[in-house]
Scaffold this active site. Sequence first.
Site, short mmCIF file in Angstrom:
data_model
loop_
_atom_site.label_atom_id
_atom_site.label_comp_id
_atom_site.label_asym_id
_atom_site.label_seq_id
_atom_site.Cartn_x
_atom_site.Cartn_y
_atom_site.Cartn_z
N ARG A 233 0.86 -1.18 0.00
CA ARG A 233 0.00 0.00 0.00
C ARG A 233 0.89 1.23 0.00
NH1 ARG A 233 -3.19 -3.09 -1.38
NH2 ARG A 233 -5.33 -3.47 -0.64
N GLU A 262 -3.05 8.34 -3.68
CA GLU A 262 -3.52 7.48 -4.76
C GLU A 262 -4.97 7.79 -5.05
OE1 GLU A 262 -4.30 2.75 -5.19
OE2 GLU A 262 -2.25 3.29 -4.57
N HIS A 281 -2.13 0.73 -9.62
CA HIS A 281 -2.67 -0.29 -8.71
C HIS A 281 -3.23 -1.46 -9.54
CE1 HIS A 281 -4.17 -0.60 -4.32
NE2 HIS A 281 -3.99 -1.82 -4.81
N SER A 283 -1.29 -4.40 -10.42
CA SER A 283 -0.57 -5.67 -10.35
C SER A 283 -1.49 -6.85 -10.02
CB SER A 283 0.54 -5.59 -9.31
OG SER A 283 0.01 -5.43 -8.00
#
Length: 317
Positions: A233, A262, A281, A283
């Site tokens: 994170r 983010e 974000h 992956s």
Amino acid sequence: MTDADVVVLRQKIHGMDASDYAEILREQLPDQEVALATTPAEEREYLRDARVATGFSLSEEQLELAENLELFACVYAGTGHLDRESFEEHDVAVTNASGVHAPNISEYVVGSMIAFARQFSRAQAQQREREWRAYPTRELHGSTAAVVGLGSIGTAVVDRLDAFGMETVGVRYTPEKGGPTEEVYGFDEIHEAVKDAEYVVLACPLSDATRGLVDDELFRTMPADAVLVNVARGPVVETDALLSALRSNAIRGAALDVTDPEPLPEDHPLWGMGNVRITPHNSGHTPEYFDRCADILADNLERLETEPESELVNQVL
């Protein structure tokens, strides 16, 4: 509208609709009536009789309706958004989707390492300019990776790095449990873990112990040729400290699938840094997501039928 054993609630994950999930469950559970709720009214209707519900969340109001509900199979690994007291009050077990991301995110980590080692970004830039000029590269073989977090994702990363002949050290909350790495350290020993690591992989949950874990002090300890890979994170890393380390060549670079803040604002300086690779974000994206969720749910339904008192797979409540 027929009674349902399993109700699939409204949700979208990685661009896939709940209808995809329902179809996969019907194939895996031919003896169960799997219903897809496409509206709030259908959710309410199906929940009145269903034994199992699966989706992102269930509200207190929905739990009040679901008198026969035994299990809520959350399709996210994290369940912090759920009202635990409500589920306990209604005696509904909760499982999560822990483990579904291990193959895809570990591939992302390995790919990021290879991209830095082989300088693929430089190759791409030279290709755009049609410039045929050799440049130095590295090998992963013989290098060391510190993997922070040894859950399903961290363990999968270690397994894959072994095939490249890499040394690995791990960091986890309970180092006494050991792990798949040569050495395992606690979070209070993270400096020992990263001091000789060419790659530092963050695969840990965000908690009080990990928030701001990677700060100025840790960047000072990391070797100057180290690459940070964050699939945890954003707030695990202090962004200002990361910027300072990148600008001063205190580390070689960073691969960031998560950031703080983010989404990353368009004018943020991280976007323009040549030694940074940023993905949104992403992956965890995989076409196999619902298949893996269905595997967990099918296993747990079997346990409910044959071993009702046993622990469920990924049971969190």
